[in-house]
Design a protein around this motif. Structure first.
Motif, PDB file in Angstrom:
ATOM      1  N   PRO A  71       6.139  15.086  47.005  1.00  0.00           N
ATOM      2  CA  PRO A  71       5.855  16.027  45.911  1.00  0.00           C
ATOM      3  C   PRO A  71       5.576  17.450  46.376  1.00  0.00           C
ATOM      4  O   PRO A  71       5.694  18.390  45.590  1.00  0.00           O
ATOM      5  N   LEU A  72       5.218  17.646  47.660  1.00  0.00           N
ATOM      6  CA  LEU A  72       4.924  18.985  48.160  1.00  0.00           C
ATOM      7  C   LEU A  72       6.167  19.701  48.684  1.00  0.00           C
ATOM      8  O   LEU A  72       6.101  20.896  48.997  1.00  0.00           O
ATOM      9  N   MET A  73       7.269  18.986  48.778  1.00  0.00           N
ATOM     10  CA  MET A  73       8.500  19.574  49.313  1.00  0.00           C
ATOM     11  C   MET A  73       9.380  20.094  48.180  1.00  0.00           C
ATOM     12  O   MET A  73       9.230  19.715  47.008  1.00  0.00           O
ATOM     13  N   GLN A  74      10.336  20.957  48.549  1.00  0.00           N
ATOM     14  CA  GLN A  74      11.252  21.507  47.554  1.00  0.00           C
ATOM     15  C   GLN A  74      12.152  20.416  46.979  1.00  0.00           C
ATOM     16  O   GLN A  74      12.418  20.383  45.780  1.00  0.00           O
ATOM     17  N   THR A  75      12.628  19.548  47.885  1.00  0.00           N
ATOM     18  CA  THR A  75      13.406  18.382  47.445  1.00  0.00           C
ATOM     19  C   THR A  75      12.444  17.203  47.315  1.00  0.00           C
ATOM     20  O   THR A  75      12.025  16.616  48.322  1.00  0.00           O
ATOM     21  N   VAL A  76      12.099  16.900  46.087  1.00  0.00           N
ATOM     22  CA  VAL A  76      11.062  15.885  45.867  1.00  0.00           C
ATOM     23  C   VAL A  76      11.562  14.490  46.204  1.00  0.00           C
ATOM     24  O   VAL A  76      10.851  13.697  46.843  1.00  0.00           O
ATOM     25  N   PHE A  77      12.776  14.149  45.789  1.00  0.00           N
ATOM     26  CA  PHE A  77      13.342  12.814  46.021  1.00  0.00           C
ATOM     27  C   PHE A  77      14.489  12.915  47.024  1.00  0.00           C
ATOM     28  O   PHE A  77      15.368  13.778  46.885  1.00  0.00           O
ATOM     29  N   ARG A  78      14.482  12.005  47.987  1.00  0.00           N
ATOM     30  CA  ARG A  78      15.567  11.957  48.965  1.00  0.00           C
ATOM     31  C   ARG A  78      15.989  10.509  49.198  1.00  0.00           C
ATOM     32  O   ARG A  78      15.146   9.598  49.228  1.00  0.00           O
ATOM     33  N   GLY A  84      23.145  -2.456  53.102  1.00  0.00           N
ATOM     34  CA  GLY A  84      22.603  -3.475  52.210  1.00  0.00           C
ATOM     35  C   GLY A  84      21.707  -2.929  51.118  1.00  0.00           C
ATOM     36  O   GLY A  84      21.230  -3.697  50.283  1.00  0.00           O
ATOM     37  N   VAL A  85      21.465  -1.610  51.118  1.00  0.00           N
ATOM     38  CA  VAL A  85      20.585  -1.003  50.121  1.00  0.00           C
ATOM     39  C   VAL A  85      21.380  -0.003  49.294  1.00  0.00           C
ATOM     40  O   VAL A  85      21.965   0.938  49.838  1.00  0.00           O
ATOM     41  N   GLN A  86      21.419  -0.214  47.986  1.00  0.00           N
ATOM     42  CA  GLN A  86      22.102   0.688  47.070  1.00  0.00           C
ATOM     43  C   GLN A  86      21.138   1.055  45.944  1.00  0.00           C
ATOM     44  O   GLN A  86      20.802   0.227  45.102  1.00  0.00           O
ATOM     45  N   LEU A  87      20.682   2.295  45.956  1.00  0.00           N
ATOM     46  CA  LEU A  87      19.762   2.763  44.922  1.00  0.00           C
ATOM     47  C   LEU A  87      20.526   3.132  43.657  1.00  0.00           C
ATOM     48  O   LEU A  87      21.597   3.741  43.720  1.00  0.00           O
ATOM     49  N   ILE A  88      19.972   2.754  42.497  1.00  0.00           N
ATOM     50  CA  ILE A  88      20.542   3.162  41.224  1.00  0.00           C
ATOM     51  C   ILE A  88      20.126   4.603  40.955  1.00  0.00           C
ATOM     52  O   ILE A  88      18.933   4.938  41.009  1.00  0.00           O
ATOM     53  N   ASP A  89      21.089   5.441  40.696  1.00  0.00           N
ATOM     54  CA  ASP A  89      20.803   6.866  40.487  1.00  0.00           C
ATOM     55  C   ASP A  89      19.822   7.076  39.337  1.00  0.00           C
ATOM     56  O   ASP A  89      19.948   6.461  38.274  1.00  0.00           O
ATOM     57  N   ASP A  90      18.867   7.973  39.574  1.00  0.00           N
ATOM     58  CA  ASP A  90      17.886   8.383  38.565  1.00  0.00           C
ATOM     59  C   ASP A  90      17.058   7.223  38.015  1.00  0.00           C
ATOM     60  O   ASP A  90      16.528   7.296  36.904  1.00  0.00           O
ATOM     61  N   SER A  91      16.949   6.151  38.783  1.00  0.00           N
ATOM     62  CA  SER A  91      16.153   5.009  38.335  1.00  0.00           C
ATOM     63  C   SER A  91      14.770   4.994  38.973  1.00  0.00           C
ATOM     64  O   SER A  91      13.935   4.171  38.612  1.00  0.00           O
ATOM     65  N   TYR A  92      14.512   5.895  39.918  1.00  0.00           N
ATOM     66  CA  TYR A  92      13.240   5.890  40.617  1.00  0.00           C
ATOM     67  C   TYR A  92      12.213   6.729  39.857  1.00  0.00           C
ATOM     68  O   TYR A  92      12.531   7.718  39.209  1.00  0.00           O
ATOM     69  N   GLU A  93      10.953   6.309  39.968  1.00  0.00           N
ATOM     70  CA  GLU A  93       9.855   6.970  39.268  1.00  0.00           C
ATOM     71  C   GLU A  93       8.603   6.889  40.135  1.00  0.00           C
ATOM     72  O   GLU A  93       8.099   5.796  40.403  1.00  0.00           O
ATOM     73  N   CYS A  94       8.129   8.034  40.574  1.00  0.00           N
ATOM     74  CA  CYS A  94       6.968   8.082  41.467  1.00  0.00           C
ATOM     75  C   CYS A  94       5.982   9.142  40.986  1.00  0.00           C
ATOM     76  O   CYS A  94       6.377  10.158  40.404  1.00  0.00           O
ATOM     77  N   ASN A  95       4.698   8.895  41.259  1.00  0.00           N
ATOM     78  CA  ASN A  95       3.648   9.854  40.906  1.00  0.00           C
ATOM     79  C   ASN A  95       2.473   9.694  41.864  1.00  0.00           C
ATOM     80  O   ASN A  95       2.638   9.134  42.959  1.00  0.00           O
ATOM     81  N   ARG A 100       8.237   3.575  42.119  1.00  0.00           N
ATOM     82  CA  ARG A 100       9.141   2.482  41.751  1.00  0.00           C
ATOM     83  C   ARG A 100      10.589   2.907  41.986  1.00  0.00           C
ATOM     84  O   ARG A 100      10.993   4.020  41.632  1.00  0.00           O
ATOM     85  N   VAL A 101      11.371   1.990  42.578  1.00  0.00           N
ATOM     86  CA  VAL A 101      12.802   2.225  42.791  1.00  0.00           C
ATOM     87  C   VAL A 101      13.562   0.984  42.339  1.00  0.00           C
ATOM     88  O   VAL A 101      13.003  -0.117  42.298  1.00  0.00           O
TER      89      VAL A 101
END
Length: 336
Positions: A71-78, A84-95, A100-101
């Motif tokens: 959260p302190l960086m310019q690019t919050v999500f990376r 074997g790992v495929q993230l669903i786009d825009d499905s992650y939620e963190c605070n 959660r991913v």
């Protein structure tokens, strides 16, 4: 005195600071123990950062980072490529309290140890993490199939039935129950296994054959007294096939079928007639009702015709009807 008080305040302050530093921890991690490769999976972790500034939350698979929340960086999500790992786009939620991913397109290489790592910012840069293992398999999608089982048997029939599991990458065990009693090894034929290769898995299907006499007392003792009270000529078979995967009792699947037992052919034929007539029960009941109505109308018509000329009234009809009957009887006697 002043110096002592200052030392006390300093000690209390240091204790509070140390307590805050120690409070940074991952309180919970949610990683499913086993999943099907066709499913989407949600990974989540919760954390307590009391007294800290959250620097980052990182997700790893087998020590390889595949997601970062900073959260302190310019690019919050990376996101980082990991086999074997495929993230669903825009499905992650963190605070500040959880992250959660969601993953999809799972496969054999998706199995492994997943770790959630939380780090605090300056000046302490405290680090805490929790991990859990996830296995990705080809799990059965359907209940086991019972075949060659009939709805009615004679009491002395020899019953042969099969139970086949759905294809699975994990070894499946079949257990039979007859009227709630577990079948023994002497009732079973050796299991037959069929294996096919698909989706990078070796998928297995198990077929088990069960053989027993319908009147075997082992399977009727528990309910025999009750059945004798209700119907001494009829018993039943409640057949259940349970497919279980070792170490994963939550994945058990089962199928149940019922049959009626008869001691003689006459009773069997009668029951077959009743069963075949079942779909037309409503029509038969309608015909019976129509017949009863017509019969009542005919009887009513006959009574009305016979007594239509009789001077019957509501008030004195019973007495007048009696006098007319007596007069008619006396006339008949005079003629004879």
């Amino acid at each position: 005195m002043v110096y002592a008080r200052w030392l006390l305040q300093l000690g209390i302050h240091m204790l509070l600071v140390m307590r805050r530093i120690q409070c940074l921890l991952v309180t919970d991690i949610n990683v499913p123990q086993i999943v099907d490769f066709r499913d989407n999976v949600t990974l989540s972790c919760s954390y307590d950062i009391s007294g800290h500034t959250l620097n980052s939350v990182k997700w790893y698979k087998n020590d390889s980072e595949f997601f970062r929340y900073a959260p302190l960086m310019q690019t919050v999500f990376r996101k980082f490529p990991v086999q074997g790992v495929q993230l669903i786009d825009d499905s992650y939620e963190c605070n500040e309290s959880s992250c959660r991913v969601e993953l999809n397109l799972l496969g054999v290489k998706s199995s492994g140890v997943y770790r959630c790592e939380v780090s605090g910012d300056a000046p302490h840069f405290k680090l805490t993490a929790r991990s859990a293992n996830m296995s990705v398999e080809a799990l059965p999608q359907n209940n086991p199939l019972i075949s060659s089982f009939h709805s009615m048997y004679r009491f002395d029939d020899f019953v042969q039935v099969n139970c086949s599991t759905d294809f699975s990458s994990l070894l499946t065990k079949i257990t039979w129950y007859i009227n709630g009693v577990k079948a023994s090894l002497v009732d079973l034929q050796p299991m037959v296994e069929t294996t096919i290769a698909a989706h990078d898995y070796n998928l297995r299907r198990i077929i088990s054959q069960l053989n027993f006499y319908a009147n075997d007392p082992r399977f009727h003792q528990q309910r025999l007294e009750q059945q004798r009270l209700n119907n001494p000529m009829r018993l039943g078979l409640d057949l259940r096939c349970v497919a279980e995967i070792e170490s994963y009792p939550q994945l058990a699947r089962e199928t149940s079928l019922q049959a009626i037992l008869f001691r003689d052919d006459i009773d069997l034929k009668n029951q077959k007639l009743l069963k075949s007539a079942a779909p037309g029960v409503a029509l038969i009941e309608a015909h019976l009702l129509l017949l009863a109505t017509a019969t009542a109308a005919i009887v009513s018509s006959a009574i009305s015709t016979h007594f239509i000329l009789l001077p019957v009234t509501f008030e004195h009809g019973g007495r007048k009807l009696t006098r007319y009957k007596m007069a008619a009887a006396a006339g008949t006697a005079t003629r004879h």
